[in-house]
Every structure is written in structure tokens, then in C-alpha cells.
Design an enzyme around this catalytic site. Structure first.
Site, PDB file in Angstrom:
ATOM      1  N   ASP A   1     -13.549   6.624   6.758  1.00  0.00           N
ATOM      2  CA  ASP A   1     -12.180   6.119   6.854  1.00  0.00           C
ATOM      3  C   ASP A   1     -11.509   6.354   5.502  1.00  0.00           C
ATOM      4  O   ASP A   1     -11.883   5.734   4.500  1.00  0.00           O
ATOM      5  CB  ASP A   1     -12.234   4.626   7.210  1.00  0.00           C
ATOM      6  CG  ASP A   1     -10.847   4.001   7.333  1.00  0.00           C
ATOM      7  OD1 ASP A   1      -9.878   4.578   6.807  1.00  0.00           O
ATOM      8  OD2 ASP A   1     -10.749   2.925   7.949  1.00  0.00           O
TER       9      ASP A   1
ATOM     10  N   SER B   1     -10.572  -0.746   0.095  1.00  0.00           N
ATOM     11  CA  SER B   1      -9.253  -1.341  -0.137  1.00  0.00           C
ATOM     12  C   SER B   1      -9.309  -2.634  -0.927  1.00  0.00           C
ATOM     13  O   SER B   1      -8.288  -3.066  -1.450  1.00  0.00           O
ATOM     14  CB  SER B   1      -8.561  -1.589   1.196  1.00  0.00           C
ATOM     15  OG  SER B   1      -9.318  -2.492   1.964  1.00  0.00           O
TER      16      SER B   1
ATOM     17  N   LYS C   1       0.117   3.738   4.861  1.00  0.00           N
ATOM     18  CA  LYS C   1      -0.108   3.428   3.450  1.00  0.00           C
ATOM     19  C   LYS C   1       0.615   4.491   2.603  1.00  0.00           C
ATOM     20  O   LYS C   1       1.829   4.476   2.558  1.00  0.00           O
ATOM     21  CB  LYS C   1      -1.607   3.302   3.208  1.00  0.00           C
ATOM     22  CG  LYS C   1      -2.164   2.222   4.180  1.00  0.00           C
ATOM     23  CD  LYS C   1      -3.620   1.975   4.070  1.00  0.00           C
ATOM     24  CE  LYS C   1      -4.164   1.224   5.283  1.00  0.00           C
ATOM     25  NZ  LYS C   1      -3.552  -0.062   5.586  1.00  0.00           N
TER      26      LYS C   1
ATOM     27  N   GLU D   1     -15.783   3.518   4.238  1.00  0.00           N
ATOM     28  CA  GLU D   1     -14.472   3.897   3.720  1.00  0.00           C
ATOM     29  C   GLU D   1     -14.706   4.854   2.551  1.00  0.00           C
ATOM     30  O   GLU D   1     -15.772   4.830   1.932  1.00  0.00           O
ATOM     31  CB  GLU D   1     -13.716   2.651   3.236  1.00  0.00           C
ATOM     32  CG  GLU D   1     -13.389   1.692   4.362  1.00  0.00           C
ATOM     33  CD  GLU D   1     -12.648   0.433   3.895  1.00  0.00           C
ATOM     34  OE1 GLU D   1     -11.885   0.499   2.916  1.00  0.00           O
ATOM     35  OE2 GLU D   1     -12.846  -0.619   4.518  1.00  0.00           O
TER      36      GLU D   1
ATOM     37  N   HIS E   1      -7.094   4.520   2.443  1.00  0.00           N
ATOM     38  CA  HIS E   1      -6.443   4.252   1.154  1.00  0.00           C
ATOM     39  C   HIS E   1      -6.549   5.423   0.176  1.00  0.00           C
ATOM     40  O   HIS E   1      -6.036   5.345  -0.930  1.00  0.00           O
ATOM     41  CB  HIS E   1      -7.038   2.983   0.523  1.00  0.00           C
ATOM     42  CG  HIS E   1      -6.628   1.751   1.258  1.00  0.00           C
ATOM     43  ND1 HIS E   1      -5.483   1.051   0.957  1.00  0.00           N
ATOM     44  CD2 HIS E   1      -7.185   1.129   2.322  1.00  0.00           C
ATOM     45  CE1 HIS E   1      -5.364   0.027   1.798  1.00  0.00           C
ATOM     46  NE2 HIS E   1      -6.389   0.057   2.634  1.00  0.00           N
TER      47      HIS E   1
ATOM     48  N   ASN F   1       0.832  -1.217   0.000  1.00  0.00           N
ATOM     49  CA  ASN F   1       0.000   0.000   0.000  1.00  0.00           C
ATOM     50  C   ASN F   1       0.862   1.261   0.000  1.00  0.00           C
ATOM     51  O   ASN F   1       0.380   2.345   0.321  1.00  0.00           O
ATOM     52  CB  ASN F   1      -0.915   0.022   1.218  1.00  0.00           C
ATOM     53  CG  ASN F   1      -1.857  -1.166   1.247  1.00  0.00           C
ATOM     54  OD1 ASN F   1      -2.344  -1.576   0.199  1.00  0.00           O
ATOM     55  ND2 ASN F   1      -2.095  -1.717   2.420  1.00  0.00           N
TER      56      ASN F   1
ATOM     57  N   HIS G   1     -13.644  -2.257   6.447  1.00  0.00           N
ATOM     58  CA  HIS G   1     -12.467  -2.955   6.972  1.00  0.00           C
ATOM     59  C   HIS G   1     -12.739  -3.616   8.323  1.00  0.00           C
ATOM     60  O   HIS G   1     -13.582  -3.145   9.103  1.00  0.00           O
ATOM     61  CB  HIS G   1     -11.331  -1.926   7.119  1.00  0.00           C
ATOM     62  CG  HIS G   1     -10.019  -2.529   7.476  1.00  0.00           C
ATOM     63  ND1 HIS G   1      -9.512  -2.473   8.749  1.00  0.00           N
ATOM     64  CD2 HIS G   1      -9.111  -3.204   6.724  1.00  0.00           C
ATOM     65  CE1 HIS G   1      -8.339  -3.074   8.767  1.00  0.00           C
ATOM     66  NE2 HIS G   1      -8.068  -3.523   7.548  1.00  0.00           N
TER      67      HIS G   1
HETATM   68  C1  PLP Z   1      -9.810   1.006   5.479  1.00  0.00           C
HETATM   69  C2  PLP Z   1      -8.768   0.645   6.487  1.00  0.00           C
HETATM   70  N1  PLP Z   1      -8.843   1.156   7.719  1.00  0.00           N
HETATM   71  C3  PLP Z   1      -7.928   0.862   8.654  1.00  0.00           C
HETATM   72  C4  PLP Z   1      -6.877   0.023   8.379  1.00  0.00           C
HETATM   73  C5  PLP Z   1      -5.904  -0.292   9.458  1.00  0.00           C
HETATM   74  O1  PLP Z   1      -4.814   0.549   9.383  1.00  0.00           O
HETATM   75  P1  PLP Z   1      -3.421   0.140  10.060  1.00  0.00           P
HETATM   76  O2  PLP Z   1      -2.734  -0.745   9.086  1.00  0.00           O
HETATM   77  O3  PLP Z   1      -2.738   1.430  10.298  1.00  0.00           O
HETATM   78  O4  PLP Z   1      -3.779  -0.579  11.338  1.00  0.00           O
HETATM   79  C6  PLP Z   1      -6.740  -0.518   7.086  1.00  0.00           C
HETATM   80  C7  PLP Z   1      -5.629  -1.384   6.670  1.00  0.00           C
HETATM   81  O5  PLP Z   1      -4.872  -1.978   7.252  1.00  0.00           O
HETATM   82  C8  PLP Z   1      -7.717  -0.212   6.126  1.00  0.00           C
HETATM   83  O6  PLP Z   1      -7.652  -0.743   4.906  1.00  0.00           O
END
Ligand code: PLP
Length: 373
Positions: A193, A168, A225, A164, A196, A45, A122
Site C-alpha cells: 500500500d 502513515s 493524499k 505499507e 502516503h 495529507n 492501516h
Molecule cells: C495506508 C493507507 N491505506 C489506505 C487508506 C485509506 O485511503 P482513503 O482515505 O482513500 O480511504 C489510508 C488513509 O486513509 C492509509 O493511510
């Protein structure tokens, strides 16, 4: 050898059975070393190629939670950069996006409240919703009518719509203006969120909310990311930040974001904004790869730097990924439970660290694998 030397203790023998079952179903995740160079890696990512950029050193540990040991200037500096990036009044750093999502949902919603959550959100959002003990209404992916319907039903508590901005696994996203309107009509809070999207989408990489001209009530961003570091932030109004400071358990009861990561995140946010060529480059690679796949008869999903390609069964996803790995590319299969059953896929991602010739090489390998498959 490892198993013979260290047999599973009797009370954990159920794990051996469960692992064997997962293996038979092609659902077992096994460790794999990172041996493939970045130019051949299409699974990360690190969209802007910032994860390998050197950053100034800093003290490694924060020592304690900020409620216990106080604030470090680097945290405040990073939070200012984040709130400025997404044009929200304030921001608060978390140690990861996972911690941010479970912290936010657990702090804001409670029993009697309603969380309306996109079916493809997610795992950290799913877990946060569960931890909150609110009623959770999972709506079909990007289905605004279903969101509206869920908000119209009588409810006793508050309502939160969580999505989101750039998914992702499907590389698509909601019509954020319409989501904002639906939430406003029903006095529901909108939580977005942008994990990405930030750094890559929107002017200066400010994300899809900024691009749509809306302010969500809560915006979550991650540093692991496009910003090439690790950690996360939540942005919103001062009351939200004060509430999270007091009630987000993954913030209150956890050692603060490492200053090393905070320095790296600050550098990542600054570079993402100022080095627009990185965004141009990753988006050009995405178009090149998407166009190339279409000419091979493969229909990738969505838009932007995540390029998913549905293959159906976990066995087929593993086979295709292994074939491409043997041809020298880091390409990973994505299988349930990360995605719904029947939608196992190859998820390709491009980066500004790639050259156009790297994308071309991957396309040639896919063409050869396709012919051989
Ligand atoms: C949409 C989304 N939110 C949160 C996370 C979590 O983030 P982190 O990797 O910083 O824990 C991810 C991916 O890992 C994600 O794809």
C-alpha cells in the site's frame, strides 16, 4: 441542547455510556470545523498542495457500478496514468483506499490462506484481512525475520504479505527489496500500500517500490493524499485486474469512482509527476521542521513529510494539540486505537502549500508551548 431535544432512544442508551467512558479516557473524537488557513494547517495529507487546485468540470456521478453500466473513458484514462506512474501493466480505480484494501484482500485470500500483516498496517488492511476469513498473522512492525518465520511454517493455502511502503503514523517503511526476496523465496504474494508515498517519494513521485526497483504483485495507491483528489487504484498484472473486476466486492457492488474525482485524480497524478518543485518544497519543509524539533529537544520519528512526535498518553497528546490550536495551528492528536496504547502522538505533516515562514512560525509556537507545558 441537541441531546435534550433529541434524547437517545432506550435501545441505544449504551452509546451514551460508551461515549462518556471514551471522554473520560481522552479518547473521544469530536467534530471540529476547519477554520484555520492552510498556511497554519499541519494535519492534512495534502503533501503537494494539490487539493485546492481547480480542475476541469465533469459529470458528477458514474451512475452505477462499471459492471452494470459500462466503462467511462475517464476511468480508462486515469487507469493508464496510474499504471504508467507505478510501472505496472494495469490498474483499476476504486472509490477510496479503504474500499481498495478491503476489496483486494477479500478477493485474493480466503479460508485456509495466510495473510502476514505488519502490526501498524492501516485499518483498511486490517479490515480487509478480517473480511477475507484467511488466517492472519500480525508480525511486529517492519520485522522481516518475523515475516520469514511466518512463511516457513507449514501451510495448506496461499500466502500474502501485506505492508505499507511509508507508514502513515510512524513515517517509516520496509526494506522493500528484502520483502520482495523473502516473498519470492516462499512463493508468497507481496501486496504494498503506497498511499502516503506516491506523489512524494521516489523519482517523479512514483513511490517507494519504484525507488527500490521492485514490482509488488499488488500495489495500492490513493488519490486523496498527495494527488489532492479522492479515490484509489490497484495496479498489477492483467489477471489480477480481471479478478478484481469480478470478485472485489467493494468494486463490483459499488457505484464507480465519480468522474469529477477521476478528472481531479488524473490532473493530480500529472501535476505530481511534472511539478517536481512541489516535491522539493515539501521535502525541504520536512527537513526544516525535523531539524527545528530536534533543536527543541524533541525527537521526531521516521523520515519524510509525516513528522510524528510521541508524547505517550492520550491526555498529553490532547493537551499539546489543544495548546497549539489555541496558538492558531491545526495540529491533531493521534490516539489509540489509531496507534498502539502508550504511543499517543502529535502527527505533524508539511505541504508544498506551506511557506518556510509557516514552518518557522509553527516551531516558534512549539517552543513557546514547550516552555509553558
Ligand atoms: C495506508 C493507507 N491505506 C489506505 C487508506 C485509506 O485511503 P482513503 O482515505 O482513500 O480511504 C489510508 C488513509 O486513509 C492509509 O493511510
Amino acid at each position: 441542547v441537541f441531546h435534550v431535544k433529541h434524547p437517545t432512544p432506550p435501545a441505544l442508551l449504551f452509546l451514551d455510556k460508551a461515549l462518556e467512558l471514551a471522554r473520560e479516557r481522552h479518547l473521544l473524537r469530536e467534530r471540529a470545523p476547519r477554520t484555520i488557513p492552510l498556511s497554519r494547517c499541519f494535519s492534512s495529507n495534502d503533501y503537494l498542495g494539490l487539493s485546492l487546485q481547480p480542475v476541469p468540470s465533469a459529470q458528477p456521478g458514474a451512475g452505477a457500478s462499471r459492471l452494470v453500466s459500462g466503462d467511462l473513458p475517464i476511468h480508462a484514462e486515469l487507469e493508464t496514468a496510474c499504471s504508467d506512474l507505478v510501472q505496472q501493466p494495469h490498474a483499476l480505480c476504486f472509490t477510496s483506499g479503504y474500499a481498495a484494501n478491503i476489496g483486494v484482500l477479500g478477493a485474493l485470500a480466503g479460508p485456509g490462506d495466510l495473510i502476514i500483516s505488519d502490526a501498524l498496517n492501516h485499518a483498511s488492511i486490517v479490515d480487509g484481512a478480517r473480511l477475507s476469513r484467511a488466517q492472519v498473522d500480525v508480525v511486529p512492525h517492519l520485522d522481516l525475520r518475523a515475516v520469514r518465520g511466518a512463511l516457513r511454517r507449514p501451510r495448506s493455502g496461499r500466502a500474502f504479505v501485506v505492508t505499507e511502503s511509508y507508514f502513515s503514523m510512524d513515517a517509516d517503511g520496509p526494506d522493500l527489496r528484502a520483502y520482495r526476496q523473502v516473498c519470492d523465496d516462499s512463493e508468497a504474494a507481496l501486496i504494498v500500500d503506497e498511499a502516503h508515498a506516491l506523489g512524494v517519494l521516489g523519482p517523479e513521485g512514483r513511490g517507494r517500490c519504484f525507488e527500490a526497483g521492485i514490482l509488488p504483485d499488488v500495489l495500492v495507491g490513493t488519490f486523496g493524499k498527495a494527488f489532492g483528489a479522492g479515490g484509489a487504484f490497484v495496479a498489477g498484472c492483467p489477471a489480477l485486474i480481471a479478478w478484481l473486476w469480478n470478485r472485489a466486492r467493494s468494486f463490483v457492488f459499488s457505484t464507480a469512482l465519480s468522474p469529477v474525482l477521476a478528472v481531479a485524480a488524473l490532473a493530480g497524478v500529472a501535476r505530481a509527476r511534472s511539478e517536481g518543485w512541489r516535491r522539493d518544497r515539501v521535502l525541504a519543509h520536512a527537513s526544516q521542521l525535523r531539524g527545528g524539533l530536534v533543536s527543541l529537544g524533541i525527537r521526531p520519528l521516521g523520515f519524510g513529510p509525516i513528522i510524528p512526535w510521541l508524547v505517550g498518553s492520550p491526555a498529553e497528546a490532547v493537551r499539546v494539540a489543544l495548546d497549539l490550536t489555541q496558538r492558531g495551528f491545526d495540529v491533531r492528536p493521534i490516539r489509540p486505537p489509531s496507534v498502539p496504547a502508550g504511543t499517543a502522538r502529535i502527527r505533524l505533516t508539511v505541504s508544498a502549500a506551506h511557506e518556510s515562514s509557516d514552518v518557522e512560525a509553527l516551531l516558534r509556537a512549539i517552543a513557546d508551548a514547550h516552555g509553558a507545558g
